[in-house]
Scaffold this motif. Structure first.
Motif, short mmCIF file in Angstrom:
data_model
loop_
_atom_site.label_atom_id
_atom_site.label_comp_id
_atom_site.label_asym_id
_atom_site.label_seq_id
_atom_site.Cartn_x
_atom_site.Cartn_y
_atom_site.Cartn_z
N LYS A 188 0.87 -1.17 0.00
CA LYS A 188 0.00 0.00 0.00
C LYS A 188 0.91 1.23 0.00
O LYS A 188 1.92 1.25 0.70
N ASP A 209 -3.05 7.06 -4.38
CA ASP A 209 -3.30 6.23 -3.19
C ASP A 209 -3.62 4.83 -3.68
O ASP A 209 -4.63 4.62 -4.37
N ASN A 215 -4.36 0.94 -2.54
CA ASN A 215 -4.73 0.14 -1.39
C ASN A 215 -5.39 -1.16 -1.82
O ASN A 215 -5.37 -1.51 -3.01
N GLU A 216 -5.98 -1.89 -0.85
CA GLU A 216 -6.54 -3.20 -1.15
C GLU A 216 -7.68 -3.15 -2.18
O GLU A 216 -7.87 -4.08 -2.96
#
Length: 438
Positions: free
Chosen positions: A327, A376, A378-379
């Motif tokens: 991340k 950004d 992320n998951e």
């Protein structure tokens, strides 16, 4: 689009690996390069549009790699993360080019690798931009351009009309002379609105003054979810090597299940992974990650040229891969006159600039080009935004000073590109070298 189709498009468009394109879709009801052609001209018109888009994509992507190489090899950026939108920069500079003549125009065209045929250039930008702004239920992808003009200054109708028709850059008159700060805030609010508040204060305090005559802006925003999302419960803190004997702790996402099937290839020095974003009826967008087998970024950065990237993309095959991916969140800003001048377009920043295509006189120059970017990862997926501002002032005004460049460090060094697959357009490009803050 099938992988064969994507590869065919990549090979066709990226022989000089093509580019970040510009603009905004035409206003509803107007005719653009991406509009349906008149009856009886469909086949020739579609072929012309595809040719235009391919030429612009090829040149603009090459500009993306040129600029990345310039920044990556600058000692000032040694050990630092990079992230920017070459698409956004190309968009704003293409609109600037519309008002340039002589040596000034030649230098901009050369650095951006624009087609020498202005019709191909304009139609290419318009067509690709229309594709980028195509609605999709599974992700958000949009871009917009605008002109912000001093209300008492006369610009040529030919210039403003071309900016509006081909790039969707309509003119808003502002009182730069009487209210420069309020004008700056107006432009910054537009950028914030276009980027979901991810790009704030694109134009820093003092960048707009009573001598400002024109500001050209581009904004781009993307938010998409992975086709194969990561389970947040599987994310673990792991070491990330930032040097042979130095590590930091980072949140590492992972997919090691049977469903972890991705486009993958490798060379003696490099692993390449393609992670697509979910889509409905819109363009296909994916992240292409170039990960060196050793800690040095050299293998990845030496691969950033048209032929090599096209070959890597073509060799991707779908297979199960155990993926461990960090991340990360980056925010960057740049003042670009110095680097663009070094790349071959110095004249537009000097008193020899010829922007007479804007006002009919040789009285303007570019005092600064500012760029901000955000990403950004992320998951769930990725959110990315960027904006560019080209500030035009009278020749009597001194060039603006460069903005400071903040440092954002991330995970195991890698290079990543966010690519709109249908056209092959590189929307964003960056590298992650170190990661201390999420």
């Amino acid at each position: 689009m099938s992988r064969d189709g994507i590869n065919a498009a990549i090979l066709a468009l990226i022989v000089a690996l093509g580019g970040i394109v510009a603009g905004c879709t035409d206003t509803p009801g107007t005719t653009s390069a991406g509009s349906a052609p008149p009856t009886g001209e469909e086949t020739p018109r579609l072929q012309q549009t595809a040719e235009s888009a391919g030429n612009v994509t090829a040149g603009s992507n090459q500009f993306a790699f040129d600029l990345y190489s310039r920044l990556a090899n600058d000692p000032a950026y040694a050990g630092r993360n990079l992230f920017f939108s070459p698409y956004s920069i190309s968009s704003a500079l293409a609109i600037t080019y519309e008002g340039a003549h002589g040596t000034t125009a030649d230098e901009i065209r050369s650095v951006l690798h624009l087609p020498e045929n202005d019709t191909l250039q304009r139609e290419g930008f318009s067509a690709i931009d229309a594709g980028l702004n195509r609605a999709d239920a599974n992700y958000i992808l949009r871009t917009a351009n605008a002109l912000w003009a001093e209300e008492t200054y006369s610009f040529l109708p030919e210039y403003t009309t071309a900016a509006a028709r081909w790039y969707g850059a309509n003119v808003t008159n502002l009182d730069f002379k009487g209210s420069p700060e309020a004008s700056r805030e107006t432009i910054n609010r537009w950028v914030e609105e276009q980027t979901e508040d991810k790009i704030r204060d694109l134009l820093p305090a003092g960048s707009i003054d009573t001598m400002t005559r024109l500001v050209i802006t581009n904004a781009i925003y993307f938010k998409g979810t992975w086709v194969k999302q990561f389970d947040a419960n599987e994310t673990e803190e792991e070491d990330f090597r930032i040097a042979p004997n130095e590590t930091v702790r980072v949140p590492m996402m992972q997919r090691t299940d049977r469903g972890a099937v991705y486009g993958y290839t490798e060379t003696d020095t490099l692993q390449v992974l393609e992670m697509p974003y979910a889509r409905g009826n819109g363009s296909e967008v994916s992240m292409l990650v170039l990960l060196p087998k050793e800690d040095s970024l050299t293998a990845a950065e030496e691969s950033l040229d048209a032929e090599t990237v096209a070959g890597l993309h073509q060799s991707l095959t779908s297979r199960r891969v155990d993926v461990f991916f960090p991340k990360f969140r980056l925010e960057t800003d740049y003042s670009l006159p110095g680097v663009l001048a070094a790349m071959g377009m110095p004249t537009v920043f000097t008193d020899s600039a010829d922007l007479s295509g804007m006002d009919g006189m040789k009285k303007l120059f570019v005092s600064d080009i500012v760029h901000k970017a955000f990403v950004d990862v992320n998951e769930e997926g990725t959110e990315a935004a960027a904006a560019t501002g080209v500030i035009v002032a009278p020749l009597a005004a001194p060039p603006g000073s460069e903005m400071p460049i903040p440092v954002f460090r991330a995970d195991h060094p890698f290079v990543f590109l966010i690519v709109e697959e249908d056209s092959g357009t590189v929307l964003f490009i960056g590298r992650v070298v170190n990661q201390e803050r999420l």
